[in-house]
Design a protein around this motif. Structure first.
Motif, PDB file in Angstrom:
ATOM      1  N   PRO A 213      21.404  43.831 -32.246  1.00  0.00           N
ATOM      2  CA  PRO A 213      21.522  44.515 -33.541  1.00  0.00           C
ATOM      3  C   PRO A 213      22.285  43.657 -34.549  1.00  0.00           C
ATOM      4  CG  PRO A 213      23.045  45.452 -31.928  1.00  0.00           C
ATOM      5  CD  PRO A 213      22.155  44.504 -31.178  1.00  0.00           C
ATOM      6  N   GLY A 214      22.096  43.976 -35.818  1.00  0.00           N
ATOM      7  CA  GLY A 214      22.796  43.246 -36.860  1.00  0.00           C
ATOM      8  C   GLY A 214      21.932  42.163 -37.476  1.00  0.00           C
ATOM      9  N   SER A 215      22.524  41.381 -38.364  1.00  0.00           N
ATOM     10  CA  SER A 215      21.823  40.295 -39.032  1.00  0.00           C
ATOM     11  C   SER A 215      22.826  39.205 -39.384  1.00  0.00           C
ATOM     12  CB  SER A 215      21.110  40.797 -40.292  1.00  0.00           C
ATOM     13  OG  SER A 215      22.054  41.309 -41.211  1.00  0.00           O
ATOM     14  N   PHE A 216      22.313  38.070 -39.872  1.00  0.00           N
ATOM     15  CA  PHE A 216      23.179  36.961 -40.253  1.00  0.00           C
ATOM     16  C   PHE A 216      22.564  36.231 -41.429  1.00  0.00           C
ATOM     17  CE2 PHE A 216      20.081  35.119 -37.401  1.00  0.00           C
ATOM     18  CZ  PHE A 216      19.778  33.897 -37.984  1.00  0.00           C
ATOM     19  N   GLU A 217      23.356  35.414 -42.100  1.00  0.00           N
ATOM     20  CA  GLU A 217      22.883  34.590 -43.194  1.00  0.00           C
ATOM     21  C   GLU A 217      22.896  33.129 -42.759  1.00  0.00           C
ATOM     22  OE1 GLU A 217      21.606  35.073 -46.238  1.00  0.00           O
ATOM     23  OE2 GLU A 217      21.539  37.220 -45.786  1.00  0.00           O
ATOM     24  N   PRO A 218      21.745  32.447 -42.807  1.00  0.00           N
ATOM     25  CA  PRO A 218      21.722  31.032 -42.431  1.00  0.00           C
ATOM     26  C   PRO A 218      22.447  30.181 -43.463  1.00  0.00           C
ATOM     27  CG  PRO A 218      19.605  31.702 -43.310  1.00  0.00           C
ATOM     28  CD  PRO A 218      20.419  32.951 -43.199  1.00  0.00           C
ATOM     29  N   PRO A 219      22.869  28.977 -43.096  1.00  0.00           N
ATOM     30  CA  PRO A 219      23.566  28.094 -44.043  1.00  0.00           C
ATOM     31  C   PRO A 219      22.662  27.723 -45.220  1.00  0.00           C
ATOM     32  CG  PRO A 219      23.809  27.308 -41.781  1.00  0.00           C
ATOM     33  CD  PRO A 219      22.782  28.382 -41.749  1.00  0.00           C
ATOM     34  N   ALA A 220      23.275  27.488 -46.366  1.00  0.00           N
ATOM     35  CA  ALA A 220      22.515  27.073 -47.545  1.00  0.00           C
ATOM     36  C   ALA A 220      21.924  25.682 -47.320  1.00  0.00           C
ATOM     37  CB  ALA A 220      23.426  27.077 -48.774  1.00  0.00           C
ATOM     38  N   GLY A 221      20.709  25.469 -47.827  1.00  0.00           N
ATOM     39  CA  GLY A 221      20.068  24.169 -47.706  1.00  0.00           C
ATOM     40  C   GLY A 221      19.674  23.807 -46.289  1.00  0.00           C
ATOM     41  N   LEU A 222      19.425  24.808 -45.469  1.00  0.00           N
ATOM     42  CA  LEU A 222      19.103  24.574 -44.055  1.00  0.00           C
ATOM     43  C   LEU A 222      17.786  23.821 -43.911  1.00  0.00           C
ATOM     44  CD1 LEU A 222      19.712  25.220 -41.029  1.00  0.00           C
ATOM     45  CD2 LEU A 222      18.342  27.287 -41.346  1.00  0.00           C
ATOM     46  N   ASP A 223      17.775  22.786 -43.068  1.00  0.00           N
ATOM     47  CA  ASP A 223      16.572  22.019 -42.745  1.00  0.00           C
ATOM     48  C   ASP A 223      16.458  21.948 -41.228  1.00  0.00           C
ATOM     49  OD1 ASP A 223      14.537  20.212 -42.302  1.00  0.00           O
ATOM     50  OD2 ASP A 223      15.142  18.843 -43.893  1.00  0.00           O
ATOM     51  N   PRO A 224      15.748  22.916 -40.588  1.00  0.00           N
ATOM     52  CA  PRO A 224      15.683  22.942 -39.118  1.00  0.00           C
ATOM     53  C   PRO A 224      15.153  21.657 -38.506  1.00  0.00           C
ATOM     54  CG  PRO A 224      14.881  25.013 -40.029  1.00  0.00           C
ATOM     55  CD  PRO A 224      15.055  24.065 -41.186  1.00  0.00           C
ATOM     56  N   ALA A 225      14.111  21.051 -39.098  1.00  0.00           N
ATOM     57  CA  ALA A 225      13.541  19.826 -38.531  1.00  0.00           C
ATOM     58  C   ALA A 225      14.569  18.701 -38.525  1.00  0.00           C
ATOM     59  CB  ALA A 225      12.302  19.415 -39.316  1.00  0.00           C
ATOM     60  N   LYS A 226      15.296  18.544 -39.611  1.00  0.00           N
ATOM     61  CA  LYS A 226      16.310  17.496 -39.689  1.00  0.00           C
ATOM     62  C   LYS A 226      17.413  17.735 -38.673  1.00  0.00           C
ATOM     63  CE  LYS A 226      19.235  15.000 -42.959  1.00  0.00           C
ATOM     64  NZ  LYS A 226      19.662  14.889 -44.386  1.00  0.00           N
ATOM     65  N   ARG A 227      17.788  18.999 -38.479  1.00  0.00           N
ATOM     66  CA  ARG A 227      18.826  19.326 -37.500  1.00  0.00           C
ATOM     67  C   ARG A 227      18.381  18.942 -36.086  1.00  0.00           C
ATOM     68  NH1 ARG A 227      22.868  23.529 -38.112  1.00  0.00           N
ATOM     69  NH2 ARG A 227      23.358  23.826 -40.323  1.00  0.00           N
ATOM     70  N   VAL A 228      17.137  19.244 -35.747  1.00  0.00           N
ATOM     71  CA  VAL A 228      16.648  18.926 -34.404  1.00  0.00           C
ATOM     72  C   VAL A 228      16.567  17.420 -34.205  1.00  0.00           C
ATOM     73  CG1 VAL A 228      14.621  19.040 -32.900  1.00  0.00           C
ATOM     74  CG2 VAL A 228      15.411  21.095 -34.069  1.00  0.00           C
ATOM     75  N   LEU A 229      16.025  16.697 -35.183  1.00  0.00           N
ATOM     76  CA  LEU A 229      15.910  15.250 -35.051  1.00  0.00           C
ATOM     77  C   LEU A 229      17.280  14.587 -34.951  1.00  0.00           C
ATOM     78  CD1 LEU A 229      13.013  14.493 -37.569  1.00  0.00           C
ATOM     79  CD2 LEU A 229      12.899  14.576 -35.072  1.00  0.00           C
ATOM     80  N   THR A 230      18.235  15.079 -35.709  1.00  0.00           N
ATOM     81  CA  THR A 230      19.594  14.530 -35.627  1.00  0.00           C
ATOM     82  C   THR A 230      20.199  14.811 -34.263  1.00  0.00           C
ATOM     83  OG1 THR A 230      19.925  14.797 -38.011  1.00  0.00           O
ATOM     84  CG2 THR A 230      21.897  14.570 -36.654  1.00  0.00           C
ATOM     85  N   ALA A 231      19.988  16.016 -33.738  1.00  0.00           N
ATOM     86  CA  ALA A 231      20.522  16.360 -32.418  1.00  0.00           C
ATOM     87  C   ALA A 231      19.919  15.471 -31.336  1.00  0.00           C
ATOM     88  CB  ALA A 231      20.245  17.831 -32.113  1.00  0.00           C
TER      89      ALA A 231
END
Length: 335
Positions: A213-231
């Motif tokens: 239950p509940g919800s959240f706010e993702p970070p501003a300017g989120l780029d999932p592809a860039k995050r995965v490639l960096t990881a």
């Protein structure tokens, strides 16, 4: 959907409900005149739908006995786009629960296409070849994939059961930011509330998922592809490579394999008086093998310095010497 196409589909549904439908009755249900109904019937006949005309006082139209599955209402270009998408996904290894999913989906689509179009697409499939090798698919549970993407869209926290590469099992509560397909695998980038850090998870290692239950706010300017490639680029590997490359960060990043390198621009030159004082970038790589890197560095066509490891410097010198020897070698062939 354009109104005429929508009405043709509605006509098909009315005929599939069974029995004989009069022209007047169909015209009333569709909100058109009887002449337009006959034009819609002709359109279905062009699509190989077996519509029969029944003459007589109680005549009209009906579907041929035994006909159940409607044709897929796709234009040539639309059908080609769907089939090419399935072929490309299978080639890249982007399958989900079963490795044959794209094959069975393509077969089902072909069965409900008009014969003329199905034959042309068969010809295309038989004639099409790819220059790249097929990707090695890592199947993921389609239920997991769909549940996670739904949580991403609606910004819902989830609890997952995860198996790490070393076999350790854990329960995680995460805020899912996005799902990324890369090199035949599916990845989830998320805020791991259990570890209080951002993490990347492979979907094929998620064995259970539960929406919380509940919800959240993702970070501003989120780029999932860039995050995965960096990881992936900063994950622990056998070798840690650090380079300084003269050039633009965007150009350098584009010439290196995705998910391997982290490129950062430097504010000044590397301090070597023998090199021009221009823009330099720091490049960090994490790799299991070094033998493929010399050829990649040569293909950059940019000045570079190897900071570490020394083994890479030796391999680059050996490649340069090998190329020089080959270039000086005289041809012994005739002609």
């Amino acid at each position: 959907m354009p109104r005429p196409i929508a009405r043709v589909l509605t006509l098909l549904e009315l005929l599939q409900s069974g029995g004989i439908r009069t022209t007047a009755g169909l015209a009333e249900r569709l909100g058109v005149d009887e002449r337009t109904v006959r034009r819609y019937i002709d359109h279905l006949l062009d699509l190989d739908v077996p519509v029969e005309s029944v003459r007589g006082r109680h005549g009209g139209y009906r579907l041929a006995p035994g006909y159940r599955m409607p044709p897929l209402m796709l234009t040539d270009d639309e059908a080609l786009a769907v089939l090419l998408g399935l072929l490309a996904a299978r080639r890249a290894g982007l399958t989900t629960a079963m490795g044959t999913a794209s094959e069975t989906a393509a077969a089902k689509i072909r069965r409900v296409l008009p014969k003329r179009l199905a034959g042309r697409l068969d010809s295309m499939s038989d004639s099409l070849t790819f220059t790249a090798r097929p990707g090695e698919a890592v199947p993921s549970d389609s239920t997991v994939l769909l549940s996670i993407t739904d949580a991403v869209r609606h910004r819902r926290p989830i609890a997952i059961r995860y198996t790490a590469a070393d076999g350790r099992h854990s329960e995680r509560t995460v805020h899912p930011y996005g799902v990324v397909a890369h090199a035949g695998k599916w990845y989830l980038t998320a805020a791991d509330l259990t570890a209080d850090d951002d993490r990347t998870f492979r979907l094929d290692r998620i064995t259970a998922i539960r929406t919380l239950p509940g919800s959240f706010e993702p970070p501003a300017g989120l780029d999932p592809a860039k995050r995965v490639l960096t990881a992936l680029a900063t994950a622990p590997y056998r070798y840690e490579v650090t380079l300084r490359v003269q050039g633009n960060a965007e150009e350098i990043d584009a010439r290196l394999p995705a998910g391997v390198a982290v490129v950062r621009e430097l504010s000044s030159d590397p301090g070597d008086a023998n090199l021009e004082s221009e823009r330099w970038c720091l490049v960090d790589l994490r790799v299991e093998r070094l033998d493929w890197l010399p050829a990649v560095l040569a293909s950059l066509d940019m000045p570079f310095l190897i900071e570490r490891p020394d083994e890479l410097r030796v391999l680059v010198v050996e490649l340069a010497e090998h190329l020089a020897r080959s270039a000086r070698r005289a041809s012994t062939g005739g002609g």
